[in-house]
Design an enzyme around this catalytic site. Structure first.
Site, PDB file in Angstrom:
ATOM      1  N   LYS A   1       0.886  -1.383  -0.053  1.00  0.00           N
ATOM      2  CA  LYS A   1       0.021   0.081  -0.151  1.00  0.00           C
ATOM      3  C   LYS A   1       0.847   1.365  -0.025  1.00  0.00           C
ATOM      4  CE  LYS A   1      -3.713  -2.178   2.734  1.00  0.00           C
ATOM      5  NZ  LYS A   1      -4.644  -1.770   3.705  1.00  0.00           N
TER       6      LYS A   1
ATOM      7  N   TYR B   1     -12.632  -3.085  -2.616  1.00  0.00           N
ATOM      8  CA  TYR B   1     -13.133  -2.983  -1.120  1.00  0.00           C
ATOM      9  C   TYR B   1     -14.603  -2.660  -1.178  1.00  0.00           C
ATOM     10  CZ  TYR B   1      -8.355  -2.201   0.608  1.00  0.00           C
ATOM     11  OH  TYR B   1      -7.277  -2.523   1.307  1.00  0.00           O
TER      12      TYR B   1
ATOM     13  N   ASN C   1      -1.731   0.282   6.973  1.00  0.00           N
ATOM     14  CA  ASN C   1      -1.212  -1.178   7.732  1.00  0.00           C
ATOM     15  C   ASN C   1      -0.671  -1.803   6.446  1.00  0.00           C
ATOM     16  OD1 ASN C   1      -3.555  -1.822   6.073  1.00  0.00           O
ATOM     17  ND2 ASN C   1      -4.787  -2.637   7.483  1.00  0.00           N
TER      18      ASN C   1
ATOM     19  N   HIS D   1      -2.193  -5.287   1.762  1.00  0.00           N
ATOM     20  CA  HIS D   1      -3.182  -5.869   1.469  1.00  0.00           C
ATOM     21  C   HIS D   1      -3.011  -7.295   1.272  1.00  0.00           C
ATOM     22  CE1 HIS D   1      -7.038  -7.506   0.026  1.00  0.00           C
ATOM     23  NE2 HIS D   1      -6.394  -8.106  -0.910  1.00  0.00           N
TER      24      HIS D   1
ATOM     25  N   GLU E   1      -9.207 -11.418  -7.246  1.00  0.00           N
ATOM     26  CA  GLU E   1      -8.293 -10.258  -7.091  1.00  0.00           C
ATOM     27  C   GLU E   1      -6.991 -10.488  -8.230  1.00  0.00           C
ATOM     28  OE1 GLU E   1      -7.193 -10.136  -2.998  1.00  0.00           O
ATOM     29  OE2 GLU E   1      -9.211  -9.403  -2.444  1.00  0.00           O
TER      30      GLU E   1
HETATM   31  N1  UDP Z   1      -9.723  -0.401   7.259  1.00  0.00           N
HETATM   32  C1  UDP Z   1      -9.886   0.850   7.958  1.00  0.00           C
HETATM   33  N2  UDP Z   1     -10.582   1.125   9.159  1.00  0.00           N
HETATM   34  C2  UDP Z   1     -11.376  -0.233   9.588  1.00  0.00           C
HETATM   35  C3  UDP Z   1     -11.204  -1.339   9.010  1.00  0.00           C
HETATM   36  C4  UDP Z   1     -10.464  -1.477   7.863  1.00  0.00           C
HETATM   37  O1  UDP Z   1      -9.412   1.703   7.657  1.00  0.00           O
HETATM   38  O2  UDP Z   1     -11.887  -0.016  10.576  1.00  0.00           O
HETATM   39  C5  UDP Z   1      -8.908  -0.439   5.967  1.00  0.00           C
HETATM   40  C6  UDP Z   1      -7.491  -1.169   6.228  1.00  0.00           C
HETATM   41  O3  UDP Z   1      -6.762  -0.602   5.483  1.00  0.00           O
HETATM   42  C7  UDP Z   1      -7.763  -2.627   5.996  1.00  0.00           C
HETATM   43  C8  UDP Z   1      -8.902  -2.182   4.868  1.00  0.00           C
HETATM   44  O4  UDP Z   1      -9.653  -1.120   5.168  1.00  0.00           O
HETATM   45  O5  UDP Z   1      -6.579  -3.158   5.805  1.00  0.00           O
HETATM   46  C9  UDP Z   1      -9.483  -3.599   4.165  1.00  0.00           C
HETATM   47  O6  UDP Z   1     -10.290  -3.825   5.647  1.00  0.00           O
HETATM   48  P1  UDP Z   1     -10.459  -5.458   5.945  1.00  0.00           P
HETATM   49  O7  UDP Z   1     -11.524  -5.538   6.794  1.00  0.00           O
HETATM   50  O8  UDP Z   1     -10.655  -6.151   4.642  1.00  0.00           O
HETATM   51  O9  UDP Z   1      -9.135  -5.999   6.522  1.00  0.00           O
HETATM   52  P2  UDP Z   1      -7.929  -6.674   5.792  1.00  0.00           P
HETATM   53  O10 UDP Z   1      -8.304  -7.833   5.060  1.00  0.00           O
HETATM   54  O11 UDP Z   1      -6.837  -5.744   5.165  1.00  0.00           O
HETATM   55  O12 UDP Z   1      -6.875  -7.150   7.234  1.00  0.00           O
HETATM   56 MG    MG Z   2      -9.697  -7.806   3.495  1.00  0.00          MG
END
Ligand code: UDP
Ligand code: MG
Length: 154
Positions: free
Chosen positions: A9, A49, A112, A115, A126
């Protein structure tokens, strides 16, 4: 072998952590089947997303994911999807376990770093969303016989 999809990212690009993070995947024994830099736009992010478009943080997530170009990767290995998810760590990097990428490099729930696909089914979707077939390479890692036993190599 199984393939998974990873995005380094904008937080990774901005913090000059590309090398550190790719090194982790390679040292683990994952093969890079595809890699390229691209600028994400709102259209592809709304697909990628889709499960989050109605969440209040979605506008911030869009901005964050478009802040710089990203590096997208296809990683290959036995059980690659679950292996890479485990290496990724919990979504909120402040809560992610030490030893994971988010746990070792991050302090944010949004910024974070990476992805990673969360299921084999989503990995296929994807990979197809971000890569053309000719951008994914089929080759042998010459180290494979030291990474896997013969009965693990299928
Ligand atoms: N995200 C965020 N706030 C939240 C949850 C998710 O900003 O409360 C962002 C974060 O960058 C995350 C992405 O949205 O990696 C996708 O969310 P997901 O729940 O799919 O988490 P991941 O699979 O990346 O752990
Ligand atoms: Mg995810």
């Amino acid at each position: 072998m199984e393939q998974t999809f990873v995005i380094l990212k904008p937080s990774t690009i901005s913090r000059s952590l590309v090398g550190d993070i790719i090194e982790r995947y390679q040292r683990k024994g994952l093969k890079i089947a595809g890699v390229k830099m691209m600028q994400l736009d709102e259209k592809i992010l709304r697909e990628h997303y889709a499960h989050l478009v109605d969440r209040p943080f979605f506008p911030l997530l869009l901005k964050s994911m478009m802040a710089t170009p990203v590096i997208v990767m296809v990683l290959e290995g036995k059980d690659a999807v679950s292996v890479v998810r485990t290496m990724t760590g919990a979504t909120n990097a402040r809560l992610a376990a030490p030893g994971t990428i988010r746990g070792d490099f991050g302090m944010s729930g949004q910024e974070n770093l990476v992805h990673a696909s969360d299921s084999v089914e989503n990995a296929k979707i994807e990979v197809a969303r971000f890569f053309r077939p000719e951008e994914i390479f089929n080759y042998d890692l010459i180290t494979a016989s030291a990474i896997y036993s013969p009965d693990e190599m299928n």
